[in-house]
Design an enzyme around this catalytic site. Structure first.
Site, short mmCIF file in Angstrom:
data_model
loop_
_atom_site.label_atom_id
_atom_site.label_comp_id
_atom_site.label_asym_id
_atom_site.label_seq_id
_atom_site.Cartn_x
_atom_site.Cartn_y
_atom_site.Cartn_z
N GLU A 219 0.84 -1.20 0.00
CA GLU A 219 0.00 0.00 0.00
C GLU A 219 0.87 1.25 0.00
OE1 GLU A 219 -3.57 -1.91 2.79
OE2 GLU A 219 -2.16 -0.45 3.61
N LYS A 221 2.44 4.65 1.27
CA LYS A 221 2.63 5.29 2.57
C LYS A 221 2.39 6.77 2.38
CE LYS A 221 5.55 5.80 6.59
NZ LYS A 221 4.89 7.09 6.87
N ARG A 226 -1.93 9.83 11.13
CA ARG A 226 -2.66 8.60 11.48
C ARG A 226 -3.92 8.96 12.26
NH1 ARG A 226 -0.28 3.47 12.43
NH2 ARG A 226 -1.93 1.89 12.57
N ARG A 244 -2.67 9.09 16.56
CA ARG A 244 -1.84 7.94 16.91
C ARG A 244 -1.47 7.94 18.39
NH1 ARG A 244 2.54 6.77 13.85
NH2 ARG A 244 1.96 8.13 12.12
N GLU A 273 -5.25 6.92 7.53
CA GLU A 273 -4.49 8.17 7.48
C GLU A 273 -5.40 9.25 6.92
OE1 GLU A 273 -0.88 9.08 7.46
OE2 GLU A 273 -0.36 7.25 8.54
N PHE A 308 -7.18 1.84 5.87
CA PHE A 308 -6.47 0.63 5.44
C PHE A 308 -6.71 -0.55 6.37
CE2 PHE A 308 -3.24 3.44 7.52
CZ PHE A 308 -3.12 2.75 8.72
N ARG A 384 6.14 -2.49 17.15
CA ARG A 384 6.72 -2.54 15.82
C ARG A 384 7.25 -3.96 15.58
NH1 ARG A 384 7.42 2.71 13.87
NH2 ARG A 384 7.47 4.32 15.48
N LYS A 390 7.77 -0.46 6.37
CA LYS A 390 7.66 0.69 5.49
C LYS A 390 8.92 0.82 4.65
CE LYS A 390 8.76 3.58 9.52
NZ LYS A 390 8.24 4.64 10.42
#
Length: 519
Positions: A219, A221, A226, A244, A273, A308, A384, A390
């Protein structure tokens, strides 16, 4: 439990860089806490009061915390205990209206009068966000698991779903695994967002996915902010929006709320986003998007949301389902006429050529790069990992500004060369990895010069040392080994891209992300 016990534990935690040792100290303290104390103690050792904000600035705190001349501690006073201090902080946080300043002053005097010098220092640092003894939320969550005997994964999941470390600590230490398992996603209560890790080149990321036999979606970025959006038609406020950092921004984004309210469902939790687009559909400057999240209430920039992920739909929680199933549900929700523009584009099960085309198109449209996601992965909020990676054509890092030097020549009188630091993954103080004065416009130099003195912890002839609160995004050509810096690594040719007011200090990159760029 006495405040002094928490202060002693905080000092012990700050004296070691070992994450295991930090966890052990915090766990031992939590194990001794009474039911009414554990949430407070956990929050304090993570570096913030349970109330988060108490409405008192550093100058006011310092003036009340300073003992009268000739005194060091209050004589004849009972020692402060955790519950009493927390009650006083509740009073500070809820004091408002006429005469609020005088009432806050009286509460502060009541708070600091019986305190020792060490306790006063601890409280001031706690209430100003400067309590950086190295027990980050992740360390405290591990300590909660250790003290309660509950599985660490269950503790982290409850923290994700509740969005609250104190709530999670209270549940684990008073109710154990059963109480943690009872924590569910609630529409109207934000969850910590799932995060993407920096990847290498697109070829490297795809090769890694192939080696692990993963099916992926690629997808764009976007260069936006966010958002997490909750829809509940039965609530007083049917649509609510969070950033976020779980800061609610519902009132400031009516156009986003209106588009979500038009969706054909009763309840939903969407992840995505939002950004400002020009008439050609290209992203406007990042600061235009962020103007809608700050104090610029007069901003007329409209934001466009792109979703997303879907975490809940009409009574069905989707968190534990694979991304592939969540995307099918999201596609179905946004397939109704007029809602397709809300869907983040992407290529599912993309070949190398198809993935490259997504990246090329994203860059041509003015976006940052792409995110490659494992279609089999559940939604693992707040951490993470390799499930989302990313990919950007330029190496960028989100780092902390911990100092600034006075400029010279054309920049005389401006705070220019900034000192950059990465988070210590062990929870210690941020690790300096370089400096830069490149990429700064005159407007940015003026902003830094006006803003930095308010964050200063020390002043020198060369400039200022700063509290590590501001996150700045920098582009770098890589990193190199260095004996000059404590992390053993230094940035190569760093230049400022922009500040990130949408990110908090604990969301900056850690030193391992810098080391990954070693050439």
């Amino acid at each position: 439990m006495l405040l002094s016990e928490v202060v002693d534990a905080s000092r012990e935690v700050g004296a070691t860089r070992s994450r295991t040792a930090k966890t052990r100290v915090v766990a031992a303290l939590l194990a001794r806490a009474e039911p009414a104390e554990c949430a407070v103690v956990a929050s304090w050792l993570a570096g913030e009061p349970r109330q988060r904000k108490v409405g008192v600035g550093w100058r006011t705190l310092s003036s009340h915390a300073e003992p009268a001349p000739g005194t060091t501690t209050a004589e004849g006073s009972a020692p402060l205990d955790v519950v009493a201090v927390d009650a006083l902080l509740d009073g500070l946080a809820t004091t408002a209206g006429a005469g609020a300043a005088a009432r806050r002053g009286a509460l502060l005097d009541e708070l600091f009068a019986p305190a020792t010098a060490d306790e006063r220092s601890f409280l001031v640092r706690l209430l100003t966000g400067e309590l950086r003894q190295g027990a980050l939320e992740a360390v405290v969550l591990d300590a909660v698991a250790q003290a309660s005997g509950a599985p660490a994964a269950l503790v982290r999941r409850a923290a994700m779903l509740s969005g609250s470390l104190p709530t999670t600590a209270h549940a684990a230490l008073n109710g154990g695994a059963e109480a943690l398992e009872a924590v569910r996603l609630e529409v109207g209560r934000p969850v910590h967002p799932m995060l993407a890790s920096p990847g290498g080149t697109l070829e490297d990321v795809l090769a890694d996915a192939a080696q692990r036999a993963l099916d992926v979606v690629v997808e764009p970025k976007l260069d936006g902010a966010r958002i997490q959006v909750h829809l509940d038609r039965g609530a007083d406020v049917p649509v609510r929006v969070w950033t976020r950092t779980l800061r609610e921004v519902t009132d400031g984004l009516p156009e986003v709320a209106a588009q979500v309210l038009a969706l054909p469902c009763e309840t939903a939790v969407l992840d995505g986003e939002t950004l400002a687009l020009d008439d050609d559909g290209r992203p406007r400057p990042f600061q235009d998007t962020m103007s809608r999240f700050g104090s610029d209430e007069g901003s007329e920039v409209l934001l466009s949301p792109f979703f997303f992920d879907l975490l809940h739909l009409d009574g069905r929680d989707l968190l534990d389902e694979p991304l592939a199933a969540r995307l099918v549900a999201l596609d179905g929700l946004l397939a109704a006429p007029g809602h397709a523009p809300l869907r983040m584009p992407g290529a599912r099960g993309a070949s190398a050529d198809e993935a490259a085309a997504v990246l090329e198109r994203a860059l041509a449209d003015g976006h940052e790069g792409v995110v490659v996601k494992d279609l089999a992965a559940p939604y693992a909020a707040g951490r993470r990992g390799r499930a989302w990676q990313k990919v950007k054509p330029v190496h960028t890092l989100d780092l902390l500004v911990v100092g600034a030097e006075w400029g010279y020549g054309r920049r005389t009188g401006s705070l220019s060369n900034i000192h950059l630091a990465a988070r210590d993954p062990g929870g210690g103080a941020p690790l300096v990895v370089g400096k830069t004065f490149k990429g700064m416009t005159d407007a940015l130099l003026a902003w830094q010069t006006a803003t930095f003195p308010g964050l200063a912890t020390a002043e020198h002839r060369w400039g200022l040392e700063l509290r590590p609160e501001l996150v700045v995004e920098v582009a770098v050509d890589g990193a190199q080994r260095s004996t000059r810096y404590p992390g053993g690594v230094a940035l190569r040719f760093a230049r400022v891209l922009r500040y990130r007011p949408d990110k908090t200090a604990d969301q900056a990159d850690d030193v391992e992300a810098v080391r990954a760029l070693l050439v």
